[in-house]
Design a protein around this motif. Structure first.
Motif, PDB file in Angstrom:
ATOM      1  N   ARG A  45     -19.653  33.603 -19.945  1.00  0.00           N
ATOM      2  CA  ARG A  45     -20.411  33.881 -18.712  1.00  0.00           C
ATOM      3  C   ARG A  45     -21.073  32.619 -18.175  1.00  0.00           C
ATOM      4  O   ARG A  45     -21.086  32.381 -16.964  1.00  0.00           O
ATOM      5  CB  ARG A  45     -21.467  34.952 -18.976  1.00  0.00           C
ATOM      6  N   ASP A  46     -21.628  31.799 -19.067  1.00  0.00           N
ATOM      7  CA  ASP A  46     -22.240  30.545 -18.630  1.00  0.00           C
ATOM      8  C   ASP A  46     -21.204  29.627 -17.985  1.00  0.00           C
ATOM      9  O   ASP A  46     -21.480  28.974 -16.982  1.00  0.00           O
ATOM     10  CB  ASP A  46     -22.898  29.825 -19.807  1.00  0.00           C
ATOM     11  N   THR A  47     -20.018  29.595 -18.567  1.00  0.00           N
ATOM     12  CA  THR A  47     -18.957  28.753 -18.019  1.00  0.00           C
ATOM     13  C   THR A  47     -18.544  29.241 -16.636  1.00  0.00           C
ATOM     14  O   THR A  47     -18.438  28.438 -15.689  1.00  0.00           O
ATOM     15  CB  THR A  47     -17.736  28.744 -18.955  1.00  0.00           C
ATOM     16  N   TYR A  48     -18.315  30.544 -16.504  1.00  0.00           N
ATOM     17  CA  TYR A  48     -17.923  31.091 -15.199  1.00  0.00           C
ATOM     18  C   TYR A  48     -19.022  30.880 -14.157  1.00  0.00           C
ATOM     19  O   TYR A  48     -18.740  30.521 -13.015  1.00  0.00           O
ATOM     20  CB  TYR A  48     -17.592  32.578 -15.309  1.00  0.00           C
ATOM     21  N   ALA A  49     -20.268  31.093 -14.538  1.00  0.00           N
ATOM     22  CA  ALA A  49     -21.383  30.902 -13.608  1.00  0.00           C
ATOM     23  C   ALA A  49     -21.482  29.442 -13.167  1.00  0.00           C
ATOM     24  O   ALA A  49     -21.751  29.153 -11.992  1.00  0.00           O
ATOM     25  CB  ALA A  49     -22.690  31.345 -14.254  1.00  0.00           C
ATOM     26  N   SER A  50     -21.239  28.533 -14.086  1.00  0.00           N
ATOM     27  CA  SER A  50     -21.275  27.115 -13.747  1.00  0.00           C
ATOM     28  C   SER A  50     -20.149  26.751 -12.781  1.00  0.00           C
ATOM     29  O   SER A  50     -20.349  26.001 -11.825  1.00  0.00           O
ATOM     30  CB  SER A  50     -21.176  26.272 -15.018  1.00  0.00           C
ATOM     31  N   ALA A  62      -9.524  26.247  -8.222  1.00  0.00           N
ATOM     32  CA  ALA A  62      -8.683  26.888  -7.206  1.00  0.00           C
ATOM     33  C   ALA A  62      -7.403  26.081  -6.972  1.00  0.00           C
ATOM     34  O   ALA A  62      -6.313  26.652  -6.844  1.00  0.00           O
ATOM     35  CB  ALA A  62      -9.469  27.018  -5.901  1.00  0.00           C
ATOM     36  N   LEU A  63      -7.519  24.772  -6.952  1.00  0.00           N
ATOM     37  CA  LEU A  63      -6.351  23.919  -6.760  1.00  0.00           C
ATOM     38  C   LEU A  63      -5.376  24.057  -7.936  1.00  0.00           C
ATOM     39  O   LEU A  63      -4.169  24.187  -7.750  1.00  0.00           O
ATOM     40  CB  LEU A  63      -6.784  22.459  -6.617  1.00  0.00           C
ATOM     41  N   CYS A  64      -5.929  24.073  -9.160  1.00  0.00           N
ATOM     42  CA  CYS A  64      -5.076  24.197 -10.358  1.00  0.00           C
ATOM     43  C   CYS A  64      -4.358  25.545 -10.405  1.00  0.00           C
ATOM     44  O   CYS A  64      -3.224  25.629 -10.883  1.00  0.00           O
ATOM     45  CB  CYS A  64      -5.907  24.014 -11.623  1.00  0.00           C
ATOM     46  N   GLU A  65      -5.014  26.584  -9.933  1.00  0.00           N
ATOM     47  CA  GLU A  65      -4.413  27.923  -9.951  1.00  0.00           C
ATOM     48  C   GLU A  65      -3.612  28.219  -8.692  1.00  0.00           C
ATOM     49  O   GLU A  65      -3.052  29.310  -8.553  1.00  0.00           O
ATOM     50  CB  GLU A  65      -5.506  28.978 -10.137  1.00  0.00           C
ATOM     51  N   ASN A  66      -3.606  27.289  -7.751  1.00  0.00           N
ATOM     52  CA  ASN A  66      -2.898  27.450  -6.488  1.00  0.00           C
ATOM     53  C   ASN A  66      -3.383  28.699  -5.749  1.00  0.00           C
ATOM     54  O   ASN A  66      -2.578  29.490  -5.243  1.00  0.00           O
ATOM     55  CB  ASN A  66      -1.378  27.471  -6.709  1.00  0.00           C
ATOM     56  N   GLU A  67      -4.686  28.887  -5.718  1.00  0.00           N
ATOM     57  CA  GLU A  67      -5.331  30.011  -5.038  1.00  0.00           C
ATOM     58  C   GLU A  67      -6.362  29.469  -4.068  1.00  0.00           C
ATOM     59  O   GLU A  67      -6.767  28.308  -4.151  1.00  0.00           O
ATOM     60  CB  GLU A  67      -6.048  30.925  -6.058  1.00  0.00           C
ATOM     61  N   THR A  72     -10.503  32.561  -5.952  1.00  0.00           N
ATOM     62  CA  THR A  72     -10.873  32.061  -7.271  1.00  0.00           C
ATOM     63  C   THR A  72     -12.299  32.463  -7.619  1.00  0.00           C
ATOM     64  O   THR A  72     -12.579  32.890  -8.750  1.00  0.00           O
ATOM     65  CB  THR A  72     -10.729  30.527  -7.319  1.00  0.00           C
ATOM     66  N   LYS A  73     -13.200  32.357  -6.658  1.00  0.00           N
ATOM     67  CA  LYS A  73     -14.590  32.753  -6.886  1.00  0.00           C
ATOM     68  C   LYS A  73     -14.666  34.248  -7.212  1.00  0.00           C
ATOM     69  O   LYS A  73     -15.368  34.659  -8.140  1.00  0.00           O
ATOM     70  CB  LYS A  73     -15.422  32.436  -5.639  1.00  0.00           C
ATOM     71  N   TYR A  74     -13.913  35.050  -6.486  1.00  0.00           N
ATOM     72  CA  TYR A  74     -13.872  36.493  -6.724  1.00  0.00           C
ATOM     73  C   TYR A  74     -13.361  36.798  -8.132  1.00  0.00           C
ATOM     74  O   TYR A  74     -13.932  37.620  -8.848  1.00  0.00           O
ATOM     75  CB  TYR A  74     -12.976  37.146  -5.667  1.00  0.00           C
ATOM     76  N   LYS A  75     -12.296  36.118  -8.538  1.00  0.00           N
ATOM     77  CA  LYS A  75     -11.738  36.336  -9.880  1.00  0.00           C
ATOM     78  C   LYS A  75     -12.741  35.947 -10.967  1.00  0.00           C
ATOM     79  O   LYS A  75     -12.895  36.648 -11.963  1.00  0.00           O
ATOM     80  CB  LYS A  75     -10.456  35.525 -10.068  1.00  0.00           C
ATOM     81  N   LEU A  76     -13.402  34.801 -10.794  1.00  0.00           N
ATOM     82  CA  LEU A  76     -14.377  34.355 -11.793  1.00  0.00           C
ATOM     83  C   LEU A  76     -15.555  35.320 -11.889  1.00  0.00           C
ATOM     84  O   LEU A  76     -16.045  35.610 -12.984  1.00  0.00           O
ATOM     85  CB  LEU A  76     -14.862  32.946 -11.474  1.00  0.00           C
ATOM     86  N   LEU A  77     -16.019  35.821 -10.745  1.00  0.00           N
ATOM     87  CA  LEU A  77     -17.131  36.778 -10.765  1.00  0.00           C
ATOM     88  C   LEU A  77     -16.725  38.077 -11.450  1.00  0.00           C
ATOM     89  O   LEU A  77     -17.515  38.682 -12.187  1.00  0.00           O
ATOM     90  CB  LEU A  77     -17.638  37.039  -9.350  1.00  0.00           C
ATOM     91  N   ASN A  78     -15.496  38.518 -11.229  1.00  0.00           N
ATOM     92  CA  ASN A  78     -15.017  39.727 -11.909  1.00  0.00           C
ATOM     93  C   ASN A  78     -14.868  39.523 -13.410  1.00  0.00           C
ATOM     94  O   ASN A  78     -15.100  40.441 -14.196  1.00  0.00           O
ATOM     95  CB  ASN A  78     -13.690  40.200 -11.313  1.00  0.00           C
TER      96      ASN A  78
END
Length: 92
Positions: A45-50, A62-67, A72-78
């Motif tokens: 959670r700390d990693t995703y929040a950061s 986002a660039l690495c995932e081609n999204e 990408t923000k939505y996926k990380l929050l989920n």
């Protein structure tokens, strides 16, 4: 030769007191009764929040995932809801 000084009892009590204060103040620092799953969840959670909080890192992911950045923000929050999957059954 360097002589090593043993820590006195008051030094140990001071360190323990500071550690207890730190653990009470910050959830992610853990405590002796913390399960491995809880500790890993805090780290994830700390990693995703950061990543979400630092826009440059979010752009990099986002660039690495081609999204897109928004996706990408939505996926990380989920991922923050159950970062390590369902919790294991505990024997309490």
């Amino acid at each position: 030769e360097i002589e090593r000084k043993m820590a006195s009892t008051s030094d140990r009590l001071l360190v323990n007191s500071q550690l207890e204060h730190l653990q009470a103040r910050y959830v992610g620092t853990g405590h002796p009764d913390l399960h491995r799953y809880d500790w890993l969840s805090n780290i994830q959670r700390d990693t995703y929040a950061s990543l979400v909080g630092h826009h440059n890192m979010l752009q990099y992911v986002a660039l690495c995932e081609n999204e897109s950045v928004g996706r990408t923000k939505y996926k990380l929050l989920n991922k923050m809801f159950l970062p390590c999957g369902n919790p294991p059954e505990r024997e309490d």
